[in-house]
Design a protein around this motif. Structure first.
Motif, PDB file in Angstrom:
ATOM      1  N   SER A  27     -28.264 -36.307 -56.660  1.00 48.70           N
ATOM      2  CA  SER A  27     -27.826 -36.837 -55.367  1.00 48.70           C
ATOM      3  C   SER A  27     -28.129 -35.821 -54.275  1.00 48.70           C
ATOM      4  N   GLN A  28     -28.313 -36.326 -53.070  1.00 49.72           N
ATOM      5  CA  GLN A  28     -28.624 -35.455 -51.934  1.00 49.72           C
ATOM      6  C   GLN A  28     -27.489 -34.452 -51.713  1.00 49.72           C
ATOM      7  N   ARG A  29     -26.256 -34.871 -51.885  1.00 50.22           N
ATOM      8  CA  ARG A  29     -25.100 -33.984 -51.708  1.00 50.22           C
ATOM      9  C   ARG A  29     -25.091 -32.871 -52.763  1.00 50.22           C
ATOM     10  N   GLU A  30     -25.358 -33.236 -54.024  1.00 47.18           N
ATOM     11  CA  GLU A  30     -25.417 -32.224 -55.096  1.00 47.18           C
ATOM     12  C   GLU A  30     -26.556 -31.237 -54.847  1.00 47.18           C
ATOM     13  N   LEU A  31     -27.673 -31.749 -54.383  1.00 50.38           N
ATOM     14  CA  LEU A  31     -28.833 -30.906 -54.099  1.00 50.38           C
ATOM     15  C   LEU A  31     -28.509 -29.899 -52.992  1.00 50.38           C
ATOM     16  N   ALA A  32     -27.861 -30.352 -51.935  1.00 49.47           N
ATOM     17  CA  ALA A  32     -27.480 -29.459 -50.840  1.00 49.47           C
ATOM     18  C   ALA A  32     -26.544 -28.371 -51.347  1.00 49.47           C
ATOM     19  N   SER A  33     -25.613 -28.748 -52.207  1.00 48.53           N
ATOM     20  CA  SER A  33     -24.667 -27.783 -52.764  1.00 48.53           C
ATOM     21  C   SER A  33     -25.379 -26.754 -53.641  1.00 48.53           C
ATOM     22  N   LEU A  34     -26.241 -27.220 -54.533  1.00 48.36           N
ATOM     23  CA  LEU A  34     -26.994 -26.304 -55.401  1.00 48.36           C
ATOM     24  C   LEU A  34     -27.877 -25.352 -54.604  1.00 48.36           C
ATOM     25  N   ALA A  35     -28.507 -25.870 -53.559  1.00 46.58           N
ATOM     26  CA  ALA A  35     -29.424 -25.071 -52.754  1.00 46.58           C
ATOM     27  C   ALA A  35     -28.684 -24.196 -51.749  1.00 46.58           C
ATOM     28  N   GLN A  36     -27.400 -24.429 -51.613  1.00 47.63           N
ATOM     29  CA  GLN A  36     -26.570 -23.719 -50.626  1.00 47.63           C
ATOM     30  C   GLN A  36     -27.156 -23.900 -49.230  1.00 47.63           C
ATOM     31  N   ILE A  37     -27.458 -25.169 -48.925  1.00 50.25           N
ATOM     32  CA  ILE A  37     -27.998 -25.561 -47.630  1.00 50.25           C
ATOM     33  C   ILE A  37     -27.038 -26.591 -47.041  1.00 50.25           C
ATOM     34  N   LYS A  38     -26.730 -26.470 -45.755  1.00 51.19           N
ATOM     35  CA  LYS A  38     -25.829 -27.409 -45.086  1.00 51.19           C
ATOM     36  C   LYS A  38     -26.407 -28.817 -45.186  1.00 51.19           C
TER      37      LYS A  38
END
Length: 131
Positions: A27-38
């Motif tokens: 998911s886009q939200r999980e990806l942002a969290s993993l990448a530590q990107i807002k």
């Protein structure tokens, strides 16, 4: 002499490509969290990557708030190219070091990294105590 692979992409994309190559249909939200990107920055990165044909985004059928992200064939190829470029860089940078020297360098970098994290935590705690 090993030839340097051609560089392509933009800031933030490499990490996203790497993570997508390791996590299919995330998911886009999980990806942002993993990448530590807002989340807002992740949306910008993914919009460019989608425009360039590197990813597809699809809404979850059971929860329309969730957007799943996948690499396209072109995205998978670029992730492979990035990996090869990373391997070339590491070989060029660290190729003359012995295994013992590499282990010592890694130990020192981890020590420095921990010190930076501790200092950042101290600074953050200091900011909170003045609030």
């Amino acid at each position: 002499m090993v030839s340097k692979p051609k560089q392509r992409g933009f800031h933030g994309q490499g990490r996203v490509l790497f993570l997508l190559s390791k996590h299919e249909n995330i998911s886009q939200r999980e990806l942002a969290s993993l990448a530590q990107i807002k989340p807002g920055s992740m949306t910008e990165i993914l919009t460019r990557m989608e425009r360039d044909g590197l990813i597809t985004r699809q809404r979850d059928v059971s929860d329309k708030r969730v957007i799943h992200v996948r690499l396209t064939k072109a995205g998978t190829e670029l992730a492979k190219e990035n990996h090869q470029r990373h391997q070339w860089f590491c070989k060029t940078l660290f190729g003359t070091l012995s295994d013992e020297e590499k282990a010592e360098l890694n130990r020192l970098i981890l020590k420095i990294d921990q010190n930076i994290k501790n200092e950042c935590l101290k600074n953050k705690e200091g900011e909170n105590s003045h609030a």
